[in-house]
Design a protein around this motif. Sequence first.
Motif, PDB file in Angstrom:
ATOM      1  N   THR A  77      51.499  47.433   7.518  1.00 48.24           N
ATOM      2  CA  THR A  77      51.403  47.980   8.868  1.00 48.24           C
ATOM      3  C   THR A  77      50.089  48.749   9.000  1.00 48.24           C
ATOM      4  OG1 THR A  77      53.804  48.169   9.081  1.00 48.24           O
ATOM      5  CG2 THR A  77      52.460  49.543  10.544  1.00 48.24           C
ATOM      6  N   VAL A  78      49.330  48.465  10.052  1.00 52.61           N
ATOM      7  CA  VAL A  78      48.035  49.117  10.224  1.00 52.61           C
ATOM      8  C   VAL A  78      48.015  50.069  11.425  1.00 52.61           C
ATOM      9  CG1 VAL A  78      46.769  47.266   9.102  1.00 52.61           C
ATOM     10  CG2 VAL A  78      47.148  47.167  11.571  1.00 52.61           C
ATOM     11  N   ALA A  79      49.060  50.090  12.232  1.00 53.36           N
ATOM     12  CA  ALA A  79      49.123  51.032  13.356  1.00 53.36           C
ATOM     13  C   ALA A  79      50.512  51.627  13.454  1.00 53.36           C
ATOM     14  CB  ALA A  79      48.722  50.347  14.666  1.00 53.36           C
ATOM     15  N   MET A  80      51.485  50.838  13.899  1.00 54.62           N
ATOM     16  CA  MET A  80      52.855  51.335  13.958  1.00 54.62           C
ATOM     17  C   MET A  80      53.809  50.172  14.162  1.00 54.62           C
ATOM     18  SD  MET A  80      53.412  52.777  17.823  1.00 54.62           S
ATOM     19  CE  MET A  80      53.396  51.617  19.215  1.00 54.62           C
ATOM     20  N   ASP A  81      55.089  50.436  13.917  1.00 49.50           N
ATOM     21  CA  ASP A  81      56.166  49.536  14.296  1.00 49.50           C
ATOM     22  C   ASP A  81      56.920  50.223  15.438  1.00 49.50           C
ATOM     23  OD1 ASP A  81      55.689  47.726  12.102  1.00 49.50           O
ATOM     24  OD2 ASP A  81      56.637  49.217  10.812  1.00 49.50           O
ATOM     25  N   PHE A  82      57.531  49.418  16.309  1.00 51.11           N
ATOM     26  CA  PHE A  82      58.270  50.013  17.419  1.00 51.11           C
ATOM     27  C   PHE A  82      59.540  49.214  17.665  1.00 51.11           C
ATOM     28  CE2 PHE A  82      59.377  49.988  21.950  1.00 51.11           C
ATOM     29  CZ  PHE A  82      59.640  51.339  22.140  1.00 51.11           C
ATOM     30  N   GLY A  83      60.638  49.936  17.852  1.00 43.06           N
ATOM     31  CA  GLY A  83      61.909  49.303  18.173  1.00 43.06           C
ATOM     32  C   GLY A  83      62.767  50.250  18.986  1.00 43.06           C
ATOM     33  N   ARG A  84      63.930  49.765  19.379  1.00 46.70           N
ATOM     34  CA  ARG A  84      64.833  50.589  20.190  1.00 46.70           C
ATOM     35  C   ARG A  84      66.269  50.281  19.828  1.00 46.70           C
ATOM     36  NH1 ARG A  84      65.000  48.753  26.022  1.00 46.70           N
ATOM     37  NH2 ARG A  84      66.991  47.818  25.423  1.00 46.70           N
ATOM     38  N   ILE A  85      67.111  51.309  19.825  1.00 46.14           N
ATOM     39  CA  ILE A  85      68.531  51.125  19.577  1.00 46.14           C
ATOM     40  C   ILE A  85      69.320  52.089  20.454  1.00 46.14           C
ATOM     41  CG2 ILE A  85      68.411  52.665  17.573  1.00 46.14           C
ATOM     42  CD1 ILE A  85      70.835  51.222  16.423  1.00 46.14           C
ATOM     43  N   SER A  86      70.394  51.583  21.044  1.00 44.34           N
ATOM     44  CA  SER A  86      71.298  52.425  21.830  1.00 44.34           C
ATOM     45  C   SER A  86      72.390  52.957  20.903  1.00 44.34           C
ATOM     46  CB  SER A  86      71.925  51.616  22.972  1.00 44.34           C
ATOM     47  OG  SER A  86      70.938  51.125  23.848  1.00 44.34           O
ATOM     48  N   ILE A  87      72.453  54.270  20.755  1.00 47.51           N
ATOM     49  CA  ILE A  87      73.479  54.883  19.919  1.00 47.51           C
ATOM     50  C   ILE A  87      74.834  54.811  20.611  1.00 47.51           C
ATOM     51  CG2 ILE A  87      74.251  57.050  18.873  1.00 47.51           C
ATOM     52  CD1 ILE A  87      71.964  55.669  17.402  1.00 47.51           C
ATOM     53  N   ASN A  88      74.824  55.031  21.917  1.00 46.07           N
ATOM     54  CA  ASN A  88      76.005  54.833  22.753  1.00 46.07           C
ATOM     55  C   ASN A  88      75.506  54.438  24.143  1.00 46.07           C
ATOM     56  OD1 ASN A  88      75.295  57.324  24.094  1.00 46.07           O
ATOM     57  ND2 ASN A  88      76.369  58.446  22.470  1.00 46.07           N
ATOM     58  N   GLN A  89      76.381  54.452  25.131  1.00 44.94           N
ATOM     59  CA  GLN A  89      75.990  53.994  26.467  1.00 44.94           C
ATOM     60  C   GLN A  89      74.955  54.904  27.126  1.00 44.94           C
ATOM     61  OE1 GLN A  89      79.706  53.549  28.618  1.00 44.94           O
ATOM     62  NE2 GLN A  89      79.826  51.388  28.074  1.00 44.94           N
TER      63      GLN A  89
END
Length: 206
Positions: A77-89
């Motif tokens: 990785t040379v900059a960043m990784d990005f993701g998303r997760i919903s813990i709940n609604q």
Amino acid sequence: MDFESSDRATAPRREDALPTTAAAAVKVVIVGGFGVGKTTLVGSVSEIRPLTTEETMTQAGVGVDDTAGVERKTSTTVAMDFGRISINQELVLYLFGTPGQERFWFLWRGLFEGALGAVVLVDTRRLEVSFDVIGRLEERGVPFVVAVNSFPDAPEHPLEELRSALDLPASVPLVFCDARRRESSRDVLMTLMRYLHSLAAAPEAS
């Protein structure tokens, strides 16, 4: 001018849209030394197509990056990784994975801005690469939990021995995980959320 052969911007996928029930979004940073599994964790747990900035390792990193223990690694990785997760609604976590090599640490300042907390990934084959990472979080006052990532050839140690080796306070959560498994990665994030909640509730209890 003819742009027929140019790359076209594509619209966001429907499944990538933020849930309409989301009421709060929290920034979480995934940190750790080179090759500990940060990109893997973000990719395994993200409910959207993760953004990665991995590039093939070249001769430019020879003698600069410490690849001891991860000699077979071919990208980084040379900059960043990005993701998303919903813990709940209602609660959504935005995940930012940092680059592990020291020469990219200048990027950390921006990635840490606005972060509510962090996950430190640790590889028992190379515990020493985690010392500076943990030290930087402590200097910045960023709350964090530590997750020991499972590797097939990594030595196994009891959590209390690892806590002592990392010089972690008893109050900082320390857990085992397998960054390749979504359930395990999600459990790590839930551990961080519970820890942050306990810190927020502590002043009220005193």
